[in-house]
Design an enzyme around this catalytic site. Structure first.
Site, PDB file in Angstrom:
ATOM      1  CG  ASP A 192      43.059  99.110 -82.074  1.00 59.99           C
ATOM      2  OD1 ASP A 192      43.776  99.973 -81.574  1.00 59.99           O
ATOM      3  OD2 ASP A 192      42.777  98.172 -81.936  1.00 59.99           O
ATOM      4  CG  ASP A 227      37.074 100.222 -83.789  1.00 56.84           C
ATOM      5  OD1 ASP A 227      37.256  99.187 -82.944  1.00 56.84           O
ATOM      6  OD2 ASP A 227      37.828 100.680 -84.659  1.00 56.84           O
TER       7      ASP A 227
HETATM    8  C1  BG6 Z   1      40.884  95.541 -82.970  1.00 52.69           C
HETATM    9  C2  BG6 Z   1      41.563  95.613 -84.140  1.00 52.69           C
HETATM   10  O1  BG6 Z   1      40.545  96.738 -82.560  1.00 52.69           O
HETATM   11  O2  BG6 Z   1      41.523  94.621 -82.041  1.00 52.69           O
HETATM   12  C3  BG6 Z   1      42.077  94.246 -84.722  1.00 52.69           C
HETATM   13  O3  BG6 Z   1      41.170  96.365 -85.342  1.00 52.69           O
HETATM   14  C4  BG6 Z   1      42.846  93.656 -83.691  1.00 52.69           C
HETATM   15  O4  BG6 Z   1      43.075  94.543 -85.846  1.00 52.69           O
HETATM   16  C5  BG6 Z   1      41.892  93.451 -82.442  1.00 52.69           C
HETATM   17  O5  BG6 Z   1      43.290  92.187 -84.047  1.00 52.69           O
HETATM   18  C6  BG6 Z   1      42.746  92.723 -81.144  1.00 52.69           C
HETATM   19  O6  BG6 Z   1      43.749  93.619 -80.692  1.00 52.69           O
HETATM   20  P1  BG6 Z   1      44.814  92.956 -79.578  1.00 52.69           P
HETATM   21  O7  BG6 Z   1      45.316  94.463 -79.142  1.00 52.69           O
HETATM   22  O8  BG6 Z   1      43.939  92.386 -78.456  1.00 52.69           O
HETATM   23  O9  BG6 Z   1      45.627  92.080 -80.235  1.00 52.69           O
HETATM   24 MG    MG Z   2      38.972  99.856 -85.709  1.00 56.58          MG
END
Ligand code: BG6
Ligand code: MG
Length: 217
Positions: free
Chosen positions: A12, A10
């Site tokens: 984030d 993953d």
């Molecule tokens: C995930 C995060 O990696 O990405 C979530 O853990 C987030 O919290 C999701 O909502 C979508 O991210 P983005 O950057 O497309 O808004």
């Molecule tokens: Mg994550």
């Protein structure tokens, strides 16, 4: 001894701390809308899509919003988030993560990203990993966010490795569930470290080396 040929990370909250930026950006939107939001609620947003996250935040709103308004809110949050991402640089990649990735690669382990984020490729560029991984699958390519296994199954397919020979590394309960549903073993970090569904519970990122080399069962 379990032999893994690849690892799907993953992004984030695992490779970098953009999870903290997601929190700040959602907090700014929630404050503007007068909706209560805290870190505990934020933990429920880990791994799930932007629109699903917004629906969870709006559970605490007294107002009912149209789909068009919700899309504007999601866009507003993403603008706040992108303002934070712009400041990221290779200095935001920890030495522990970079060294571990380099060692894993050197010992022949295939490395992929499986992220729900539509900003994943931009973040990888910012932290200097734009061309690093053998496969990157992000929120732009999938129909169903975690806990659906789609993102990990696609990443494993691109690596050319069956899910039973791939390890998934996650900080989200939804991500651990996605991994298990896809037939992967999972390693939990951070918020997901205590997940009963994770096979490995990591305190430090470099513990992955012992798992891959078979020094840790
Ligand atoms: C995930 C995060 O990696 O990405 C979530 O853990 C987030 O919290 C999701 O909502 C979508 O991210 P983005 O950057 O497309 O808004
Ligand atoms: Mg994550």
């Amino acid at each position: 001894m379990k032999h893994y040929q690849g690892i799907i990370f993953d992004l984030d909250g695992v490779i970098c701390h953009t999870d903290a930026y997601h929190y700040l950006a959602w907090k700014k939107l929630a404050d503007r809308l007068g909706v209560y939001f805290d870190k505990q609620i934020n933990n429920r947003l880990r791994g799930i899509s932007r629109m699903e996250s917004l629906d969870i935040i709006l559970e605490n709103s007294k107002n009912v919003y149209t789909d068009a308004e919700k899309h504007e809110f999601a866009e507003e949050k993403n603008e706040y988030y992108r303002q934070l991402l712009v400041q990221m640089s290779p200095a935001d990649l920890s030495a522990d993560v970079k060294n571990t990735l380099d060692i894993l690669r050197k010992i022949g382990c295939k490395l992929a990203i499986g992220s729900s984020s539509k900003n994943a490729r931009y973040i990888l560029e910012r932290i200097g990993l734009g061309h690093y991984f053998d496969a990157v699958v992000d929120g732009n390519e999938i129909q169903h966010s975690k806990p659906d296994p789609e993102v990990f199954l696609l990443a494993a397919q691109r690596l050319g490795i069956v899910s039973s020979s791939c390890l998934v590394v996650e900080d989200a309960a939804a991500g651990i569930e996605a991994a298990v549903r896809g037939g992967f073993d999972a390693a939990g970090l951070g918020d997901a470290r205590v997940s009963p569904f994770a096979k490995y519970h990591l305190i430090q990122f470099d513990e992955l080396i012992d798992i891959i080399t078979g020094n840790r069962k």
